[in-house]
Design an enzyme around this catalytic site. Structure first.
Site, PDB file in Angstrom:
ATOM      1  N   LYS A 167       0.661  -0.988  -0.166  1.00 22.56           N
ATOM      2  CA  LYS A 167      -0.056  -0.110   0.064  1.00 22.56           C
ATOM      3  C   LYS A 167       0.569   1.265  -0.044  1.00 22.56           C
ATOM      4  CE  LYS A 167      -3.973  -2.052  -0.042  1.00 22.56           C
ATOM      5  NZ  LYS A 167      -4.920  -1.938  -1.056  1.00 22.56           N
ATOM      6  N   ASP A 195       0.068   0.102  -4.522  1.00 25.02           N
ATOM      7  CA  ASP A 195      -1.502   0.441  -4.532  1.00 25.02           C
ATOM      8  C   ASP A 195      -1.991   1.783  -3.728  1.00 25.02           C
ATOM      9  OD1 ASP A 195      -4.359   0.257  -4.750  1.00 25.02           O
ATOM     10  OD2 ASP A 195      -4.267  -1.723  -4.260  1.00 25.02           O
ATOM     11  N   GLU A 221      -1.140   0.927  -8.911  1.00 22.30           N
ATOM     12  CA  GLU A 221      -2.413   0.657  -8.866  1.00 22.30           C
ATOM     13  C   GLU A 221      -3.327   1.638  -8.011  1.00 22.30           C
ATOM     14  OE1 GLU A 221      -3.230  -3.427  -7.680  1.00 22.30           O
ATOM     15  OE2 GLU A 221      -5.364  -2.789  -6.599  1.00 22.30           O
ATOM     16  N   GLU A 247     -10.880  -2.027  -9.951  1.00 19.44           N
ATOM     17  CA  GLU A 247     -11.466  -2.629  -9.085  1.00 19.44           C
ATOM     18  C   GLU A 247     -12.647  -1.861  -8.758  1.00 19.44           C
ATOM     19  OE1 GLU A 247      -7.906  -2.364  -6.012  1.00 19.44           O
ATOM     20  OE2 GLU A 247      -9.778  -2.129  -4.813  1.00 19.44           O
ATOM     21  N   ASP A 270     -13.052  -6.808 -10.628  1.00 17.55           N
ATOM     22  CA  ASP A 270     -13.252  -7.788  -9.591  1.00 17.55           C
ATOM     23  C   ASP A 270     -14.556  -8.779 -10.072  1.00 17.55           C
ATOM     24  OD1 ASP A 270     -14.235  -9.233  -7.289  1.00 17.55           O
ATOM     25  OD2 ASP A 270     -12.882  -7.734  -5.937  1.00 17.55           O
ATOM     26  N   HIS A 297      -8.795  -8.337  -9.737  1.00 17.25           N
ATOM     27  CA  HIS A 297      -8.732  -7.959  -8.407  1.00 17.25           C
ATOM     28  C   HIS A 297      -9.501  -8.962  -7.706  1.00 17.25           C
ATOM     29  CE1 HIS A 297     -10.501  -5.848  -4.781  1.00 17.25           C
ATOM     30  NE2 HIS A 297      -9.435  -5.516  -4.903  1.00 17.25           N
ATOM     31  N   GLU A 330      -3.961 -12.239  -7.925  1.00 16.84           N
ATOM     32  CA  GLU A 330      -3.857 -11.684  -6.533  1.00 16.84           C
ATOM     33  C   GLU A 330      -4.218 -12.695  -5.577  1.00 16.84           C
ATOM     34  OE1 GLU A 330      -6.520  -8.085  -6.121  1.00 16.84           O
ATOM     35  OE2 GLU A 330      -5.266  -7.637  -4.342  1.00 16.84           O
TER      36      GLU A 330
END
Ligand SMILES: [Mg+2]
Length: 378
Positions: A167, A195, A221, A247, A270, A297, A330
């Site tokens: 992150k 991300d 991301e 996502e 997703d 995702h 993922e």
């Protein structure tokens, strides 16, 4: 074959160690699972991503009753029916996530009825396993992140991961420091993505991307707002780091503009919210008109993970080359009992890879008798 019942389950588990990202903190995990039952004793399972109380109500009170008596194998017709009935109020968000859960369950039944693992109905797989990347490195936890993340990284390396995602979104300087520190721990040969969960403006995202370019970033991301494909283009034209996102996007109607603008390098629908298997196949078909690679995702239970795995296994890389970039799926490593504790057998994970289930359907079967500790509604 006829649909005889549709049940929805809202599961909730408090976290032993709450964690955060650029938008908010998590203190619990939730899942909304759907079971579609048909005559002949078949049942299929699906999952919705997002607020479970909302998606449960949408399945139980709105979509579910429309499907009783219909043939569960009519995936295309039933998707069109549910989309048409919700188009005036839905099109994105929780209603499409609820539709996604139902659609996944229908595909599970369809593959079981055909006696084949789902991926074969979606085009077949080129390999028996797919390499995973570990999603982790969240914020919080009450100890210096460098210290916790180093321990976390060593755990992933021991589990066989050769790719990881961290992150960002704590401010450009801090993000750059943490990226440098993590790259230092994992060395040059491990793929590393970052991300931001859309925490930045284009100017900020460009500044961060330039600072972390020396650390060989696999993708950046959600650098900027999911509402603004042109902001992605601003970032994309200014830096060499590939961009990923999607996502927060829904259906082919949502993804079309991202593909037309070439605003992404990696599109991440997703399966549990973009419209299910039926719609993800169409999103992938649209992407195949461009050079954008679709990689799902996946942040849900074993059901959502299995849906993503079957879908992704059946998607070829493009353009064709004898030396393609590795396909990476993922693999969320944050605390979540719904990946392992509610199913008879989780997806087989070995040396950083997920192996495709060979049993008919999704290949994972939730057991409602295992829901007791987690059931919030349903
Ligand atoms: Mg993300």
């Amino acid at each position: 074959m006829r649909i005889s019942a549709i049940d929805a389950f809202h599961l909730r588990a408090p976290l032993e160690r709450p964690f955060g990202f650029s938008q908010f903190d998590y203190s619990q995990r939730e899942a909304m699972l759907v079971r579609v039952s048909a005559d002949a004793g078949l049942a299929g399972w699906g999952e919705a991503y997002g607020p479970a109380a909302l998606t449960l109500a949408a399945v139980r009170d709105f979509f579910g009753p429309l499907l009783i008596g219909r043939d569960p194998r009519d995936t295309e017709a039933l998707w069109a029916l549910l989309y048409a009935r919700s188009i005036d109020y839905g099109r994105k968000g929780a209603l499409i996530a609820a539709l996604s859960a139902i659609d996944i369950a229908l595909w599970d039944i369809k593959a079981q009825a055909a006696g084949t693992p789902l991926y074969r109905l979606l085009g077949g797989a080129a390999a028996e396993s797919i390499e995973c990347y570990a999603t982790g490195f969240y914020f919080g936890g009450g100890e210096p992140l460098e210290q916790r993340w180093e321990r976390e990284a060593r755990g992933y390396l021991e589990a066989g991961f050769r790719a990881m995602k961290m992150k960002v979104g704590q401010g450009i300087e801090r993000d750059a420091e943490l990226t440098a520190a993590l790259r230092g721990v994992i060395g040059p040969d491990i793929k590393l993505a970052i991300d931001a969960n859309h925490a930045y403006t284009p100017v900020e995202a460009v500044r961060l991307a330039r600072k972390v370019e020396p650390y060989d970033i696999h993708w950046f991301e959600e650098p900027v707002s999911p509402l603004d494909p042109d902001a992605y283009l601003e970032v994309k034209r200014a830096v060499s780091v590939p961009l990923a996102g999607g996502e927060c996007e829904y259906t082919r109607f949502g993804f079309e503009k991202w593909f037309r603008k070439r605003a992404l390098d990696y599109a991440q629908p997703d399966i549990c919210s973009c419209g299910g298997i039926t719609e993800a196949m169409k999103i992938a078909a649209l992407a195949s008109l461009t050079s954008i690679h679709v990689t799902p995702h996946a942040w849900g239970s074993a059901v959502g993970q299995a849906a993503a795995l079957h879908f992704y296994a059946a998607r070829p890389r493009q353009p064709f080359t004898l030396t393609p970039e590795r396909k990476l799926i993922e693999c969320d490593r944050t605390e979540n009992p719904f990946r392992t504790k509610i199913v008879d057998k989780p997806i087989r994970f070995e040396s950083g890879r997920w192996f495709l289930p060979e049993t008919p359907g999704l290949g994972v079967t939730p057991r409602p008798e295992l829901f007791a500790d987690y059931l919030a509604a349903g």
